[in-house]
Motif scaffolding. Sequence first.
Motif, PDB file in Angstrom:
ATOM      1  N   SER A  84      46.662 -76.979 -12.198  1.00 38.32           N
ATOM      2  CA  SER A  84      45.438 -76.179 -12.114  1.00 38.32           C
ATOM      3  C   SER A  84      45.710 -74.769 -12.621  1.00 38.32           C
ATOM      4  CB  SER A  84      44.941 -76.108 -10.669  1.00 38.32           C
ATOM      5  OG  SER A  84      43.839 -75.227 -10.555  1.00 38.32           O
ATOM      6  N   GLN A  85      44.674 -74.181 -13.202  1.00 38.33           N
ATOM      7  CA  GLN A  85      44.682 -72.763 -13.537  1.00 38.33           C
ATOM      8  C   GLN A  85      43.644 -71.994 -12.741  1.00 38.33           C
ATOM      9  OE1 GLN A  85      44.648 -73.092 -18.146  1.00 38.33           O
ATOM     10  NE2 GLN A  85      45.685 -71.154 -17.717  1.00 38.33           N
ATOM     11  N   THR A 125      47.704 -62.349 -10.634  1.00 39.38           N
ATOM     12  CA  THR A 125      46.583 -61.762 -11.378  1.00 39.38           C
ATOM     13  C   THR A 125      46.683 -62.013 -12.877  1.00 39.38           C
ATOM     14  OG1 THR A 125      47.781 -59.650 -11.490  1.00 39.38           O
ATOM     15  CG2 THR A 125      46.231 -59.945  -9.661  1.00 39.38           C
ATOM     16  N   SER A 126      47.789 -62.615 -13.316  1.00 37.16           N
ATOM     17  CA  SER A 126      47.930 -62.934 -14.734  1.00 37.16           C
ATOM     18  C   SER A 126      46.838 -63.918 -15.149  1.00 37.16           C
ATOM     19  CB  SER A 126      49.306 -63.556 -15.008  1.00 37.16           C
ATOM     20  OG  SER A 126      49.365 -64.065 -16.325  1.00 37.16           O
ATOM     21  N   SER A 127      46.262 -63.712 -16.328  1.00 38.36           N
ATOM     22  CA  SER A 127      45.201 -64.613 -16.807  1.00 38.36           C
ATOM     23  C   SER A 127      45.776 -65.955 -17.255  1.00 38.36           C
ATOM     24  CB  SER A 127      44.451 -63.964 -17.970  1.00 38.36           C
ATOM     25  OG  SER A 127      45.344 -63.675 -19.047  1.00 38.36           O
ATOM     26  N   GLN A 128      47.085 -66.001 -17.447  1.00 38.72           N
ATOM     27  CA  GLN A 128      47.747 -67.234 -17.897  1.00 38.72           C
ATOM     28  C   GLN A 128      48.705 -67.689 -16.791  1.00 38.72           C
ATOM     29  OE1 GLN A 128      49.155 -65.125 -21.286  1.00 38.72           O
ATOM     30  NE2 GLN A 128      47.805 -66.198 -22.709  1.00 38.72           N
ATOM     31  N   LYS A 129      48.133 -68.370 -15.817  1.00 40.29           N
ATOM     32  CA  LYS A 129      48.925 -68.852 -14.684  1.00 40.29           C
ATOM     33  C   LYS A 129      48.606 -70.321 -14.437  1.00 40.29           C
ATOM     34  CE  LYS A 129      45.619 -67.477 -11.052  1.00 40.29           C
ATOM     35  NZ  LYS A 129      45.459 -66.783  -9.757  1.00 40.29           N
ATOM     36  N   TYR A 130      49.606 -71.048 -13.958  1.00 37.41           N
ATOM     37  CA  TYR A 130      49.486 -72.493 -13.751  1.00 37.41           C
ATOM     38  C   TYR A 130      50.130 -72.864 -12.419  1.00 37.41           C
ATOM     39  CZ  TYR A 130      48.665 -72.436 -18.814  1.00 37.41           C
ATOM     40  OH  TYR A 130      48.173 -72.168 -20.067  1.00 37.41           O
TER      41      TYR A 130
END
Length: 571
Positions: free
Chosen positions: A544-545, A458-463
């Motif tokens: 991808s994000q 759920t983190s907005s900064q994930k890859y």
Amino acid sequence: MLKIQTKKQWWAGLLGSLGLSLLPIAGAPAWGAERIYLSFGGIERSIPIEALELYAREGEINSDLKSYARYFNDQQLDQLRIGLRSQVDLDAISISQFLYSPTGERLLRRLGQIVQTSSGQPGFYAIRAALILAATEPEGLTALSVLHKFPTYGIRVNLGQALAVFREVERLVDQTAIAVAAVRNQAPVQVNNSFVSDSAQLHGLEFRGSFTWQQETLKFEDASRVQPGLSGNARTFLADIYLPKVPERRPLPVIVFSHGLGADRLSYQYLAQHLASHGFVVAVPEHPGSNAEQLIALLNGQADEVADPTEFVDRPLDIKFLLDELGRRSQSDPLYYRRLNLQQVGVIGHSFGGYTALALAGAKLNFEQLQRDCGENLDQTLNASLLLQCRALTLPGRNYNLSDPRVKSVVAINSIDRSVFGQSGLSQIKVPVMLIASSADTVAPALLEQIQPFTWLTSSQKYLAIMEGATHFSTTGEISLSTGVFPVPPAVVGPTPSLARSYLNALSVAFFQTYVANQPDFARYLTPEYTTAISQAPLRLSISQTLTLIGLESMLGDDLFEVSIPTSRQQ
């Protein structure tokens, strides 16, 4: 072509992860088995084992083998011959210790459903006896010596079971290919020329940075915890510290690396040195209950499993204790004084180390998910990492606090996380996360352990970064100890590991510069444009994000791969 190649890699890796091969267990004569029976429903065919021995020793395909050989090409026949004669460098005691461990018995049960005795009984005990006795032969442990020691007249290969497994492998590989293609297709068809020309470091992050470093090995003792296997003693472990030599004395961001199961603190030394050359202090602890020494202890009869279940708790606590101790040194030790910024820490780990990194980032152990996934179908799973994850069920089922607020971002390479955390556990992570997957990973399959779990974050900064054609071990260096070296066979490592390591070097620098060193300009290297620019054959790199659970389910439909082979598919 890519799809076929990936399936071949997947099968080779799956058999390698079992430590056994179905074809070699089907070939050589004498004291034990004399024929191999291939059965499917009411149909049965057989082949004399001496035909396989003749081919292995002299390369001659006689009339008994000829009718089967026509189904293989020349390369496959050559691989069969090599496989029949190849020696495994393990003695009977080492083989016995592993096969009597919980993990070894699980693997034997899986194989015993397909390779059976002459009366059609599961081959669990017969395979174990044959492997142990074969290791005592002068020629060593080979497929032929295993067949010499198989304790029944015939070996039955249940093709119904084998085909069920094959279908599940096909389905998992196909679905992984679809998901990988979805990530790849997010990349631009052509790289923007201005992006390339404006980035002096575009093709430089994979190379060593401008700093040299000094390396020191420290010993840590945590009196609050007991060393595995040594009742009453403090948990003691070593850690290698890499300190960059910067012109001015200032606090530097800290990266901690957590090794995988059966590895050691040198297995990713190249990455630790690479990060240090780019200005990070790097700490690499060795986890004593799940390192290479633990594997040696298992093979020597001094341990009964490859990892103590308490490692699911002790590994994150090792790193928390390490950070505490480094904090104390930064206040009193002249070498470390004002050189460590312990409020800006990143953690990176491989496999079991990936689990460790995610736990420190806030992922919660999920005993309910483990209960669901570790049921009666566990012996049919294609997810080898699930066997390790299920060992966490032996822990007291309480709420463990394994996170650390000093950890500001994490990278998990080929991580194990699907069942031990589940969706509810992974959704607790609030810091930036990068999951790195390998499409030909048979130990922690990419779809099950990284791609789908990525959609739960759920983190907005994930890859999500994917290396197509890479395996579980493509980014790993040699696992070295004073007692010897554990080389991973080239077939298991996969093609061009140097390329996989260069990708990891570049992605790690870009990610930690962005989210630990607070250098937002480096975020441009965490994009499809960048991965397209540096991607090379035979390992294609994508990132991808935006892949979502809804998007993944829409691509794969209601047939999204389950953790284990459904009972209804067994024959």
